[in-house]
Design a protein around this motif. Structure first.
Motif, short mmCIF file in Angstrom:
data_model
loop_
_atom_site.label_atom_id
_atom_site.label_comp_id
_atom_site.label_asym_id
_atom_site.label_seq_id
_atom_site.Cartn_x
_atom_site.Cartn_y
_atom_site.Cartn_z
N SER A 1 -1.43 11.76 2.97
CA SER A 1 -1.00 10.53 1.84
C SER A 1 -2.35 9.60 2.09
CB SER A 1 0.07 10.03 2.35
OG SER A 1 1.31 10.90 1.73
N GLN A 2 -2.93 9.44 3.60
CA GLN A 2 -4.07 8.80 3.77
C GLN A 2 -5.13 9.35 3.93
OE1 GLN A 2 -2.58 5.82 6.23
NE2 GLN A 2 -0.95 5.17 5.31
N GLU B 1 2.15 6.00 -1.61
CA GLU B 1 2.68 6.95 -1.03
C GLU B 1 4.03 7.17 -1.59
OE1 GLU B 1 2.62 6.46 3.29
OE2 GLU B 1 0.55 5.69 3.11
N SER C 1 0.80 -1.23 0.02
CA SER C 1 -0.15 -0.20 0.04
C SER C 1 1.07 1.17 -0.03
CB SER C 1 -0.79 0.01 1.29
OG SER C 1 -1.68 1.02 1.37
N HIS C 2 2.06 1.32 0.80
CA HIS C 2 2.77 2.38 0.84
C HIS C 2 3.45 2.73 -0.59
CE1 HIS C 2 6.49 4.77 1.88
NE2 HIS C 2 7.39 3.64 1.28
#
Length: 131
Positions: free
Chosen positions: A109-110, A92, A87-88
């Motif tokens: 970012s989230q 991101e 996910s990172h």
């Protein structure tokens, strides 16, 4: 039904009035305010020398030193779970934050970080809009 909006997040969670940290339980906020908020960490991990607010966090840190970590090849951040690393890397790492705060210039970012930011920094604006 919980819709995931900032308003529903405020209704179902408890947050610290001083720093904006969000908790699921009222007792957790009380413990945070009593032992953590605005205080220097008192307990040091003998393995990594990091300091923590709670003694139990030292054990978690020591166990983390022994468990496998998933490291990002681009920025060297590490994660306990492979899914979190993926996910990172997908959303991101090396990318500009995509969630813009509607009340200020901050971008995150989230989506969950944006909700926490709004609750911590713009709570007064939310209550005016929702009433």
């Amino acid at each position: 039904m919980q819709d995931g909006s900032v308003e529903s997040l405020i209704k179902r969670k408890y947050f610290c009035d001083k720093c904006g940290k969000v908790y699921l339980h009222k007792t957790s906020v009380a413990a945070h305010q009593r032992y953590e908020c605005g205080q220097f960490p008192k307990f040091e991990c003998p393995h990594c020398q990091r300091k923590f607010h709670q003694r139990a966090q030292i054990l978690i840190s020591a166990m983390g030193q022994l468990t496998q970590r998933f490291v990002c090849s681009q920025c060297s951040r590490s994660y306990k779970n492979k899914g979190t690393l993926v996910s990172h890397q997908r959303f991101e790492c090396g990318k500009s934050p995509q969630f813009q705060c509607p009340y200020c210039d901050r971008a995150l970012s989230q989506k969950s970080s944006l909700k926490t930011h709004i609750i911590a920094r713009h709570k007064d604006l939310i209550t005016k809009v929702s009433t």
